[in-house]
Design a protein around this motif. Structure first.
Motif, PDB file in Angstrom:
ATOM      1  N   ASN A 131      36.287 104.532  72.327  1.00  0.00           N
ATOM      2  CA  ASN A 131      37.667 104.180  72.004  1.00  0.00           C
ATOM      3  C   ASN A 131      37.819 102.675  71.802  1.00  0.00           C
ATOM      4  OD1 ASN A 131      38.445 106.861  72.140  1.00  0.00           O
ATOM      5  ND2 ASN A 131      39.089 106.714  74.277  1.00  0.00           N
ATOM      6  N   ASP A 132      37.175 101.882  72.658  1.00  0.00           N
ATOM      7  CA  ASP A 132      37.204 100.426  72.525  1.00  0.00           C
ATOM      8  C   ASP A 132      36.582  99.998  71.195  1.00  0.00           C
ATOM      9  OD1 ASP A 132      37.378  97.599  73.436  1.00  0.00           O
ATOM     10  OD2 ASP A 132      35.186  97.782  73.503  1.00  0.00           O
ATOM     11  N   THR A 136      38.935 100.874  68.300  1.00  0.00           N
ATOM     12  CA  THR A 136      40.098  99.988  68.284  1.00  0.00           C
ATOM     13  C   THR A 136      39.726  98.621  67.712  1.00  0.00           C
ATOM     14  OG1 THR A 136      41.074 101.109  70.183  1.00  0.00           O
ATOM     15  CG2 THR A 136      41.853  98.870  69.732  1.00  0.00           C
ATOM     16  N   HIS A 171      40.979  96.830  64.091  1.00  0.00           N
ATOM     17  CA  HIS A 171      41.605  95.513  64.029  1.00  0.00           C
ATOM     18  C   HIS A 171      40.846  94.571  63.080  1.00  0.00           C
ATOM     19  CE1 HIS A 171      43.899  96.852  67.547  1.00  0.00           C
ATOM     20  NE2 HIS A 171      44.762  95.930  67.181  1.00  0.00           N
TER      21      HIS A 171
END
Length: 123
Positions: free
Chosen positions: A112-113, A116, A120
């Motif tokens: 998930n990190d 994300t 970005h």
């Protein structure tokens, strides 16, 4: 693009790195003996060559997008991403029959990190 022995494109093996640039999988591998590191390296070579076609006893799907590489008593949890990328998220020494939920959850948090941060970067 690197080709494997069958002439098809290889899968890129990448190591997850946190926001500080540290890779827990690399740190884990560095803690292993030379012999054990070689075993894991051989499995990583197979993963790079066969990607999602690599199966038991070398690899298996754990859940949805998460897979585990299975060199002896060690496990390397990874995900397959677009662009023929295999990202290694977490590694540990397996001490129980089933893969512990906390190890899976940690790999999912790292996935998930990663997603994300990559989203970005695209914007």
């Amino acid at each position: 693009m690197v080709m494997n022995q069958s002439g098809t494109p290889s899968w890129a093996i990448e190591f997850y790195a946190d926001h500080r640039g540290l890779s827990p999988v690399i740190e884990f591998l560095q803690s292993l003996s030379v012999r054990d590191r070689a075993k894991v390296a051989r499995h990583l070579q197979l993963l790079g060559e066969f990607g999602p076609s690599l199966s038991m006893p070398h690899a298996r799907r754990i859940e949805r997008r998460l897979w585990e590489l299975r060199p002896d008593a060690y496990r390397v949890l990874y995900v397959m991403l677009a662009g023929r990328r295999c990202v290694l998220l977490h590694a540990f020494r397996k001490k129980t029959q089933a893969t512990p939920r906390r190890e899976i959850d940690l790999a999912v948090r790292r996935l998930n990190d990663l997603q994300t941060r990559e989203e970005h970067e695209e914007t």
